[in-house]
Design an enzyme around this catalytic site. Structure first.
Site, PDB file in Angstrom:
ATOM      1  N   GLY A  21       0.890  -1.076   0.032  1.00 50.64           N
ATOM      2  CA  GLY A  21      -0.468   0.498   0.141  1.00 50.64           C
ATOM      3  C   GLY A  21       0.339   1.673   0.116  1.00 50.64           C
ATOM      4  N   ASN A  22       0.319   2.497  -0.327  1.00 47.49           N
ATOM      5  CA  ASN A  22       1.315   3.757   0.328  1.00 47.49           C
ATOM      6  C   ASN A  22       0.185   4.334   1.227  1.00 47.49           C
ATOM      7  OD1 ASN A  22      -1.222   5.524  -0.801  1.00 47.49           O
ATOM      8  ND2 ASN A  22      -0.719   4.046  -2.915  1.00 47.49           N
ATOM      9  N   TYR A  23       0.552   5.615   1.708  1.00 48.71           N
ATOM     10  CA  TYR A  23       0.734   6.248   3.075  1.00 48.71           C
ATOM     11  C   TYR A  23      -0.665   7.067   2.879  1.00 48.71           C
ATOM     12  CZ  TYR A  23       4.546   5.137   4.887  1.00 48.71           C
ATOM     13  OH  TYR A  23       6.265   3.793   5.965  1.00 48.71           O
ATOM     14  N   ALA A  92      -3.431   7.969  -4.757  1.00 51.92           N
ATOM     15  CA  ALA A  92      -2.232   7.393  -5.357  1.00 51.92           C
ATOM     16  C   ALA A  92      -2.322   6.014  -5.065  1.00 51.92           C
ATOM     17  CB  ALA A  92      -2.358   7.620  -3.443  1.00 51.92           C
TER      18      ALA A  92
END
Ligand code: C5P
Length: 220
Positions: A21-23, A92
């Site tokens: 995943g990402n932030y 994102a």
């Protein structure tokens, strides 16, 4: 006016308990959805797995499709976009996803674990190829280096009408913060805004969207 907004991160499954995943918190996209609804638009929000709470979830003018992966976000966005006057792609999206998903939890064994990844499909670029002359398409560029050049190249490559650049080098801006520092770039030039709450950035972006839509109608 109807608008599609993508927001939040995507999660790409590795096995039943793990993901890549990402932030992204989803705050900028949720602020955009709220701002568009407050200006009388009907909003279709395609939302990745976010954990924050927001009044957006109870707004009757914001229709939410929850997704997890880049492929699910692609399918939802491609389905909704033809019915909209505009889209802002704020999500994102993961650029790579595992080639295969393990059906059982991967065990700790050996010295290293190699994950094979394949590219995901670019939603913005795909909507760019679908875009009609009466539709406005806006994207985001989150950069760490060569910010202007990279954003400009994405604006052209994805056939966007404008792109909102934010940089990981600016303090208190981008992932997780309540503030952001944006530069809006279109095919005629760019406009840099000071650090502001994301709710105020959303107003600037929606102002730009409405001016762009008006200009498109004039030139039709
Ligand atoms: O990842 P990249 O910097 O190229 O993304 C810039 C823009 O493209 C953003 O608006 C993002 O939401 C969008 N994007 C997308 N689908 C992807 C990757 C990026 O819609 N697979």
């Amino acid at each position: 006016m109807t608008i599609l907004i993508t927001a939040g991160p995507t999660y790409e499954r590795i096995d039943p308990v793990r993901f890549i995943g990402n932030y992204s918190s989803g705050k900028m996209g949720l602020a955009l959805a709220a701002e568009c609804a407050s200006r009388g638009m009907e909003v279709s929000l395609v939302l990745g797995p976010v954990t924050i709470q927001s009044p957006v979830f109870n707004n009757p003018h914001i229709h939410i499709t929850r997704v997890e992966s880049a492929q699910q976000m692609f399918d939802a966005a491609a389905h909704i976009f033809p019915h909209c006057h505009a889209a802002i792609l704020c999500a994102a999206v993961a650029d790579f996803t595992p080639v295969s998903v393990a059906s059982q939890k991967i065990k700790r064994e050996g010295d290293e674990l190699v994950l094979r990844l394949k590219p995901t499909r670019d939603i913005a670029a795909h909507l760019g190829t679908m875009k009609r002359t009466d539709q406005v398409l806006a994207g985001f560029a989150l950069e760490t280096n060569d910010e202007q050049t990279n954003a400009q190249s994405k604006l052209n490559r994805k056939n966007l009408d404008f792109i909102v650049l934010n940089s990981m080098n600016d303090a208190n801006a981008t992932f997780g913060y309540d503030t952001n520092k944006i530069t809006i770039i279109d095919h005629f030039g760019s406009n840099a805004y000071p650090l502001k709450p994301k709710t105020q950035c959303a107003k600037d972006i929606v102002d730009k969207l409405l001016i762009t839509a008006k200009n498109k109608l004039k030139t039709k």
